[in-house]
Write a protein that holds these residues in place. Structure first.
Motif, mmCIF file in Angstrom:
data_model
loop_
_atom_site.group_PDB
_atom_site.id
_atom_site.type_symbol
_atom_site.label_atom_id
_atom_site.label_comp_id
_atom_site.label_asym_id
_atom_site.label_seq_id
_atom_site.Cartn_x
_atom_site.Cartn_y
_atom_site.Cartn_z
ATOM 1 N N GLY A 1 31.766 99.048 40.745
ATOM 2 C CA GLY A 1 31.851 97.588 40.686
ATOM 3 C C GLY A 1 31.549 96.934 42.020
ATOM 4 O O GLY A 1 30.861 95.910 42.081
ATOM 5 N N GLY B 1 33.150 86.903 36.354
ATOM 6 C CA GLY B 1 33.575 87.398 35.048
ATOM 7 C C GLY B 1 33.408 88.900 34.902
ATOM 8 O O GLY B 1 34.373 89.657 34.938
ATOM 9 N N LEU C 1 31.762 91.537 36.701
ATOM 10 C CA LEU C 1 32.053 92.520 37.751
ATOM 11 C C LEU C 1 33.444 92.327 38.339
ATOM 12 O O LEU C 1 34.078 93.284 38.773
ATOM 13 N N GLY C 2 33.944 91.081 38.310
ATOM 14 C CA GLY C 2 35.305 90.839 38.772
ATOM 15 C C GLY C 2 36.326 91.556 37.915
ATOM 16 O O GLY C 2 37.250 92.200 38.424
ATOM 17 N N SER C 3 36.174 91.485 36.600
ATOM 18 C CA SER C 3 37.194 92.092 35.742
ATOM 19 C C SER C 3 36.878 93.549 35.415
ATOM 20 O O SER C 3 37.746 94.267 34.928
#
Lengths: 141, 116
Positions: free
Chosen positions: A61, A88, A90-92
């Motif tokens: 990630g 959204g 890659l953050g989660s």
């Protein structure tokens, strides 16, 4: 690599833009969490052992976010793609909460050496991955 | 079924992260990316709380999915890389790497002992 990242201060954004931005983050989050859940189900971990699944997810990630933000900057991408992909998806996809809890579990189980290796691989590897992704994504093409 | 539950709870967590980190970041004057830091430490504390309650129920799966989506490792790493590679002094990058790392484990432990 400039310090601008995913959260940027916004002064004059309308409520409508914020709500739509939030929906883009939620849609990206569905994708990122779904992929993480699929990988985590395929490679389950027992508590107390080296959390290799979380490590791989977090490193991948960080690398992909580095690549994405560099491409986004180069190609002057929209704020919508930033919300969907960076904040959204890659953050989660990656997770800080599981990382912290796993380190605590390793320490609690009396494996400080494994915990130290896990922290070292995650953080130093994560920074290298992010910087490597950035230089990779910054290349002309 | 588990994957679906994790994906849906994770996207709700991502939405909550957007709201909280934007609110915090907009009020912050610090060089520290406070939005990401606050969200991550809060998420680690809450996951510690849920761990203390127990990992056998579907509640654990939903909460772990949601807090997994709420917190973010990749943004933190990119922020550290950005502080390190920019014109900022290198101690800022090191501080933003080490402090959330240590506080995250403390927050998780605190949450765990609070509820177990």
């Amino acid at each position: 690599m400039p310090t601008t990242t995913v959260t940027q201060p916004r002064s004059r954004t309308s409520t409508r833009t914020r709500v739509l931005g939030g929906l883009a983050v939620v849609a990206g989050g569905l994708l990122g969490s779904g992929v993480r859940a699929t990988i985590a189900t395929a490679l389950p971990m027992a508590p107390g052992e080296f959390p290799v699944t979380t490590l791989l997810i977090n490193l991948a990630g960080a690398l992909l976010l580095g690549v994405f933000l560099a491409r986004h900057r180069r190609l002057n991408g929209s704020r919508w793609s930033l919300r969907f992909w960076a904040m959204g998806a890659l953050g989660s996809f990656t997770t800080f909460s599981a990382f912290s809890v796993e380190v605590f579990q390793l320490l609690d189980a009396g494996s400080p050496v494994v915990a130290a290796w896990y922290v070292g691989f995650s953080t130093i590897g994560g920074v290298i991955a992010a910087l490597w992704g950035d230089s990779w994504g910054s290349r002309a093409r | 079924m588990t994957v679906l539950l994790l994906a849906v709870s994770g996207c709700l967590g991502a939405g909550a992260r957007y709201v909280v980190s934007s609110l915090v970041q907009r009020r912050s004057r610090s060089w520290v990316p406070m939005g990401t830091t606050v969200v991550n430490l809060l998420g680690a504390f809450l996951l510690g709380c849920v761990l203390g309650v127990g990992t056998s129920s579907p509640f654990w799966t939903g909460a772990a999915g949601m807090l997994g989506g709420f917190t973010t490792f990749s943004t933190w790493m990119v922020e550290v890389g950005g502080l390190g590679a920019g014109t900022q002094p290198p101690w800022k990058a090191i501080l933003h790497l080490v402090v959330p790392m240590v506080l995250g484990v403390i927050a998780a432990a605190l949450g765990y002992y609070l509820t177990s």
